[in-house]
Design a protein around this motif. Sequence first.
Motif, PDB file in Angstrom:
ATOM      1  N   LEU B  34      -8.952   5.509   6.139  1.00 50.17           N
ATOM      2  CA  LEU B  34      -9.225   4.389   5.226  1.00 50.17           C
ATOM      3  C   LEU B  34      -8.378   4.481   3.966  1.00 50.17           C
ATOM      4  CD1 LEU B  34     -13.085   4.139   5.668  1.00 50.17           C
ATOM      5  CD2 LEU B  34     -11.389   2.472   6.401  1.00 50.17           C
ATOM      6  N   LEU B  37      -5.089   3.263   4.871  1.00 50.38           N
ATOM      7  CA  LEU B  37      -5.130   1.809   5.052  1.00 50.38           C
ATOM      8  C   LEU B  37      -5.102   1.112   3.693  1.00 50.38           C
ATOM      9  CD1 LEU B  37      -5.240  -0.042   7.495  1.00 50.38           C
ATOM     10  CD2 LEU B  37      -7.663  -0.352   7.055  1.00 50.38           C
ATOM     11  N   ARG B  38      -5.772   1.696   2.701  1.00 47.44           N
ATOM     12  CA  ARG B  38      -5.717   1.098   1.352  1.00 47.44           C
ATOM     13  C   ARG B  38      -4.315   1.232   0.767  1.00 47.44           C
ATOM     14  NH1 ARG B  38     -10.696   3.536   1.063  1.00 47.44           N
ATOM     15  NH2 ARG B  38      -9.936   5.254  -0.206  1.00 47.44           N
ATOM     16  N   ALA B  40      -1.642   1.099   2.591  1.00 48.21           N
ATOM     17  CA  ALA B  40      -0.926   0.020   3.273  1.00 48.21           C
ATOM     18  C   ALA B  40      -1.243  -1.322   2.620  1.00 48.21           C
ATOM     19  CB  ALA B  40      -1.315  -0.006   4.754  1.00 48.21           C
ATOM     20  N   LEU B  41      -2.532  -1.549   2.315  1.00 45.45           N
ATOM     21  CA  LEU B  41      -2.931  -2.824   1.703  1.00 45.45           C
ATOM     22  C   LEU B  41      -2.311  -2.972   0.318  1.00 45.45           C
ATOM     23  CD1 LEU B  41      -6.656  -2.971   2.835  1.00 45.45           C
ATOM     24  CD2 LEU B  41      -4.910  -4.687   3.328  1.00 45.45           C
ATOM     25  N   VAL B  44       1.227  -4.077   0.933  1.00 46.44           N
ATOM     26  CA  VAL B  44       1.246  -5.484   1.355  1.00 46.44           C
ATOM     27  C   VAL B  44       0.932  -6.382   0.158  1.00 46.44           C
ATOM     28  CG1 VAL B  44       0.110  -7.204   2.802  1.00 46.44           C
ATOM     29  CG2 VAL B  44       0.655  -4.971   3.751  1.00 46.44           C
ATOM     30  N   GLY B  45      -0.082  -6.006  -0.629  1.00 46.18           N
ATOM     31  CA  GLY B  45      -0.431  -6.788  -1.824  1.00 46.18           C
ATOM     32  C   GLY B  45       0.728  -6.811  -2.818  1.00 46.18           C
ATOM     33  N   LEU B  48       3.254  -9.308  -1.542  1.00 40.93           N
ATOM     34  CA  LEU B  48       2.802 -10.687  -1.752  1.00 40.93           C
ATOM     35  C   LEU B  48       2.885 -11.057  -3.230  1.00 40.93           C
ATOM     36  CD1 LEU B  48      -0.314 -10.711   0.613  1.00 40.93           C
ATOM     37  CD2 LEU B  48       1.827 -11.925   0.952  1.00 40.93           C
ATOM     38  N   LEU B  71       6.312  -5.477   2.314  1.00 46.47           N
ATOM     39  CA  LEU B  71       5.431  -5.939   3.396  1.00 46.47           C
ATOM     40  C   LEU B  71       5.648  -5.112   4.655  1.00 46.47           C
ATOM     41  CD1 LEU B  71       5.767  -9.760   2.775  1.00 46.47           C
ATOM     42  CD2 LEU B  71       3.648  -8.454   2.622  1.00 46.47           C
ATOM     43  N   GLY B  74       4.241  -1.658   4.249  1.00 47.53           N
ATOM     44  CA  GLY B  74       2.778  -1.715   4.388  1.00 47.53           C
ATOM     45  C   GLY B  74       2.364  -1.758   5.849  1.00 47.53           C
ATOM     46  N   GLY B  75       3.055  -2.572   6.656  1.00 49.13           N
ATOM     47  CA  GLY B  75       2.745  -2.657   8.077  1.00 49.13           C
ATOM     48  C   GLY B  75       2.948  -1.322   8.775  1.00 49.13           C
ATOM     49  N   ALA B  78       0.187   1.122   7.946  1.00 47.20           N
ATOM     50  CA  ALA B  78      -1.074   0.819   8.640  1.00 47.20           C
ATOM     51  C   ALA B  78      -1.047   1.324  10.077  1.00 47.20           C
ATOM     52  CB  ALA B  78      -1.336  -0.687   8.598  1.00 47.20           C
ATOM     53  N   VAL B  79       0.072   1.067  10.791  1.00 43.88           N
ATOM     54  CA  VAL B  79       0.165   1.500  12.192  1.00 43.88           C
ATOM     55  C   VAL B  79       0.146   3.027  12.267  1.00 43.88           C
ATOM     56  CG1 VAL B  79       1.643   1.554  14.229  1.00 43.88           C
ATOM     57  CG2 VAL B  79       1.369  -0.564  12.958  1.00 43.88           C
TER      58      VAL B  79
END
Lengths: 101, 130
Positions: B34, B37-38, B40-41, B44-45, B48, B71, B74-75, B78-79
């Motif tokens: 997790l 994942l944050r 990664a987010l 991504v954020g 954006l 972006l 980030g992807g 996550a993977v």
Amino acid sequence: MSAGRDPGLQPERTRLAWRRTLLALTVVTVLAVRLGSTGGPVGTLASGVAVLLWGAALVLCWSRGTGTGPARTGGRTLPLVAFGTVGLALLGALLVMSGLW
Amino acid sequence: MWEAIKRWFDPAEARAVGETPDYRFSLANERTFLAWLRTALALVGGGLAAAQFLPPLPMGHLREVIAIALLLLGGIVAVRAVDHWARTERAIRLGAELPASRFPAVLALTVGAGALLLVVAVLVRAVGAG
């Protein structure tokens, strides 16, 4: 409490970690919708997909962040929510590139 | 590669190897996932946000390049988070060494190099303007 185990804290910490993650996901979704709202029909479509992804993640992960007692671990939820994040990244890249044309 | 991805989505197969560990180890592994994942987010954020809050930059769509780089990064994070979580879970069940990874170092160097490039770009512009 029995010695050597901590039934309370570990599940609680994991639930809070899920909540933080969903909160981060919400912020990213808001950013994606804001970017999409300036991008014409492609942007509107991407915003819609982002909101759907967010809703799906919320439904999927809600039980991971709430409740008391033993926490569930693992399962399909983890890869699904990670690929949702990848989906948001691809949506964002699509939006950025559609703005170039 | 497809085999590995199929394995991520099949919890029954993950439970077939080794023995069920102390649940605290599985929870700690999940929290590490997790946290990644944050990360990664956040990337991504950041991508954006760069796309909509930076002014258009003069050099060859630099704003769009920064946004897409963040972006994509980030992807990838996550993977890789899922892959590392699945391999760690397997190692814990088998009582094996936890998987070692160069990824955190590579990610840190990439982010550091990107930041340095932007510092140089800002300085070049400031000198050019002054």
